[in-house]
Design an enzyme around this catalytic site. Sequence first.
Site, PDB file in Angstrom:
ATOM      1  N   TYR A 222       0.789  -1.215   0.021  1.00  9.19           N
ATOM      2  CA  TYR A 222       0.123   0.062   0.188  1.00  9.19           C
ATOM      3  C   TYR A 222       0.697   1.133  -0.034  1.00  9.19           C
ATOM      4  O   TYR A 222       0.492   2.274  -0.536  1.00  9.19           O
ATOM      5  CB  TYR A 222      -0.974   0.027   1.310  1.00  9.19           C
ATOM      6  CG  TYR A 222      -2.224  -1.089   0.973  1.00  9.19           C
ATOM      7  CD1 TYR A 222      -3.426  -0.291   0.563  1.00  9.19           C
ATOM      8  CD2 TYR A 222      -1.982  -2.083   1.482  1.00  9.19           C
ATOM      9  CE1 TYR A 222      -4.358  -1.418   0.079  1.00  9.19           C
ATOM     10  CE2 TYR A 222      -3.167  -3.001   1.406  1.00  9.19           C
ATOM     11  CZ  TYR A 222      -4.366  -2.353   0.633  1.00  9.19           C
ATOM     12  OH  TYR A 222      -5.479  -3.353   0.277  1.00  9.19           O
TER      13      TYR A 222
ATOM     14  N   GLU B 250      -7.817  -7.155   5.517  1.00  5.07           N
ATOM     15  CA  GLU B 250      -7.127  -8.407   4.714  1.00  5.07           C
ATOM     16  C   GLU B 250      -6.252  -9.008   5.938  1.00  5.07           C
ATOM     17  O   GLU B 250      -6.236 -10.335   6.089  1.00  5.07           O
ATOM     18  CB  GLU B 250      -6.257  -7.618   3.866  1.00  5.07           C
ATOM     19  CG  GLU B 250      -6.802  -7.371   2.727  1.00  5.07           C
ATOM     20  CD  GLU B 250      -6.180  -6.106   2.030  1.00  5.07           C
ATOM     21  OE1 GLU B 250      -5.043  -5.957   2.132  1.00  5.07           O
ATOM     22  OE2 GLU B 250      -6.901  -5.540   1.052  1.00  5.07           O
TER      23      GLU B 250
ATOM     24  N   ARG C 245      -4.955 -15.854 -11.409  1.00  3.97           N
ATOM     25  CA  ARG C 245      -6.437 -15.817 -11.808  1.00  3.97           C
ATOM     26  C   ARG C 245      -7.103 -16.362 -10.700  1.00  3.97           C
ATOM     27  O   ARG C 245      -6.503 -17.304 -10.285  1.00  3.97           O
ATOM     28  CB  ARG C 245      -6.753 -16.253 -13.383  1.00  3.97           C
ATOM     29  CG  ARG C 245      -6.053 -15.643 -14.229  1.00  3.97           C
ATOM     30  CD  ARG C 245      -6.357 -14.163 -14.575  1.00  3.97           C
ATOM     31  NE  ARG C 245      -5.940 -13.642 -15.875  1.00  3.97           N
ATOM     32  CZ  ARG C 245      -4.287 -13.099 -15.991  1.00  3.97           C
ATOM     33  NH1 ARG C 245      -3.573 -13.148 -14.811  1.00  3.97           N
ATOM     34  NH2 ARG C 245      -3.892 -12.884 -17.117  1.00  3.97           N
ATOM     35  N   GLN C 246      -8.445 -16.050 -10.682  1.00  6.17           N
ATOM     36  CA  GLN C 246      -9.091 -16.481  -9.536  1.00  6.17           C
ATOM     37  C   GLN C 246     -10.247 -17.122 -10.301  1.00  6.17           C
ATOM     38  O   GLN C 246     -10.834 -16.833 -11.367  1.00  6.17           O
ATOM     39  CB  GLN C 246     -10.023 -15.433  -8.842  1.00  6.17           C
ATOM     40  CG  GLN C 246      -9.218 -14.730  -7.799  1.00  6.17           C
ATOM     41  CD  GLN C 246      -8.354 -13.487  -8.346  1.00  6.17           C
ATOM     42  OE1 GLN C 246      -8.576 -13.051  -9.381  1.00  6.17           O
ATOM     43  NE2 GLN C 246      -7.202 -13.410  -7.948  1.00  6.17           N
TER      44      GLN C 246
ATOM     45  N   SER D  93     -13.707 -19.863  -8.965  1.00  6.04           N
ATOM     46  CA  SER D  93     -14.687 -20.408  -7.970  1.00  6.04           C
ATOM     47  C   SER D  93     -14.437 -22.063  -7.748  1.00  6.04           C
ATOM     48  O   SER D  93     -14.138 -22.629  -8.740  1.00  6.04           O
ATOM     49  CB  SER D  93     -16.250 -20.211  -8.438  1.00  6.04           C
ATOM     50  OG  SER D  93     -16.381 -18.819  -8.521  1.00  6.04           O
TER      51      SER D  93
ATOM     52  N   GLY E 223     -23.346 -17.990 -18.092  1.00  7.31           N
ATOM     53  CA  GLY E 223     -22.008 -18.547 -18.561  1.00  7.31           C
ATOM     54  C   GLY E 223     -21.202 -19.179 -17.588  1.00  7.31           C
ATOM     55  O   GLY E 223     -21.943 -20.103 -16.802  1.00  7.31           O
TER      56      GLY E 223
ATOM     57  N   GLY F 119     -20.500 -18.136 -14.862  1.00  9.79           N
ATOM     58  CA  GLY F 119     -20.782 -17.610 -13.388  1.00  9.79           C
ATOM     59  C   GLY F 119     -21.749 -18.634 -12.643  1.00  9.79           C
ATOM     60  O   GLY F 119     -22.093 -18.255 -11.615  1.00  9.79           O
TER      61      GLY F 119
ATOM     62  N   PRO G 249     -19.997 -20.762  -8.663  1.00  9.82           N
ATOM     63  CA  PRO G 249     -20.175 -20.698  -7.385  1.00  9.82           C
ATOM     64  C   PRO G 249     -21.649 -21.062  -6.914  1.00  9.82           C
ATOM     65  O   PRO G 249     -21.747 -21.524  -5.834  1.00  9.82           O
ATOM     66  CB  PRO G 249     -20.023 -18.986  -7.110  1.00  9.82           C
ATOM     67  CG  PRO G 249     -20.167 -18.465  -8.358  1.00  9.82           C
ATOM     68  CD  PRO G 249     -19.787 -19.167  -9.387  1.00  9.82           C
TER      69      PRO G 249
ATOM     70  N   VAL H 263     -17.974 -10.419  -9.452  1.00 13.51           N
ATOM     71  CA  VAL H 263     -17.516 -10.227 -10.268  1.00 13.51           C
ATOM     72  C   VAL H 263     -16.255 -10.916 -10.830  1.00 13.51           C
ATOM     73  O   VAL H 263     -15.517 -11.077 -10.114  1.00 13.51           O
ATOM     74  CB  VAL H 263     -17.191  -8.586 -10.555  1.00 13.51           C
ATOM     75  CG1 VAL H 263     -16.524  -8.276 -11.767  1.00 13.51           C
ATOM     76  CG2 VAL H 263     -18.433  -7.956 -10.360  1.00 13.51           C
TER      77      VAL H 263
ATOM     78  N   GLY I 206     -12.787 -10.779 -12.336  1.00 11.33           N
ATOM     79  CA  GLY I 206     -12.034  -9.794 -13.081  1.00 11.33           C
ATOM     80  C   GLY I 206     -12.297  -8.484 -12.198  1.00 11.33           C
ATOM     81  O   GLY I 206     -13.108  -8.536 -11.145  1.00 11.33           O
TER      82      GLY I 206
END
Length: 395
Positions: free
Chosen positions: A98, A140, A206-207, A209, A272, A274, A277, A384, A386
């Site tokens: 930060y 965090e 990248r994330q 689910s 899609g 999505g 999860p 979301v 991204g």
Amino acid sequence: MLSEQSAPVVRATLPAVGGALDEITERFYAGMFAAHPELLRDLFNRGNQATGDQRKALAGSIAAFAGALLEHPDTRPDVMLSRIAHKHASLGVTSEQYKIVHEHLFAAIVAVLGDAVTPEVAQAWDEVYWLMANALIALEARLYEGRGVAEGEVWHPMEIAGRDEETADTVSFTLRRPDGRPTADFRPGQYVSVQVTLPDGARQIRQYSLSTAPGRPDWRITVKRVDGDPAGEVSSWLHAHGTVGDRVAVSEPFGDLVLPEGDGPLLLASAGIGSTPMLAMLDHLVATGSTRPVTVVHADRSPAGHAHREELRRLVDALPQGSLHLWYEEPGAADARLGRADVTALDLPEGVTAYLCGPLPFMRAVRGDLLGRGVAAADVHYEVFGPDLWLGAAA
């Protein structure tokens, strides 16, 4: 809360700062990556940098946070902050980073606004930044503590134990710990970050689910290959090179779009990829013998392109009060409507809590329809994939 001396300064300068945020964030990233190329190589999403989406998301979060401080001085925009904190934790962001962001962000503000950045203005916006940064650092820290890890130490090796071709452009990977120990627990709806080393040496993240219920010896992620310009670096690598027996670095699970406790009615709406999860939530509901009313909505381009189509139907059929509503843009399914999802046509129970995941236009449309039907904004949650380009509108 902004101090009494800073609040009027931020209010007076917010239009000018907000109007210049796109240029400010562009200069910020250019300056920071010139000084710290390792951040672009190993932390930030290079695809989102190339499209400008990350720049827009940062600008939106700054403007939304500053606006919230002015409009609601006694509260914090915790929904927005929580979403950002979970994403940061999944990347292993540390408090020291930060300080780097602060240095280059304020250098960019001065470069763009010039003499308009008086000492008084600089002090006021410095206060905005550190109010937001310190809130995120604290959130965090609690997330790291909750996972039982030190700050930023979220990574561990996982072995690909299974690979299944779900559709022409979607693959699911089963992940397990190489040492044979059980995978970590998580809440249905959460995601993990996956880090791969690309041919140029970059370690991109990248994330994805977790798409089955917790409490199993393995995890599963479902990866849709991202085509276009730029193509998805990590998804393309996983599709081309992710084979059984390979190891990848995976984070602890994070994410705040999670299945709520209780027996209240639910709406799970996805489009899609999505759906992933939602699959975890449904799998958990079935595994725990839930009898709560669950309305499931899914939209996709075609039946052939709908990943986990039969699994979704099986899970909904296993719920005593589950109902499934499908929409496809292309014909070919007798059990689905043609066109885009329309929740206005559904019989939704009173007090429903909605969870949305999919492309932004889909979620905006569904959220707007739900609000129009009287569902409270606080009862509509979203995820979301991204950069969050919706911060100002739906946080």
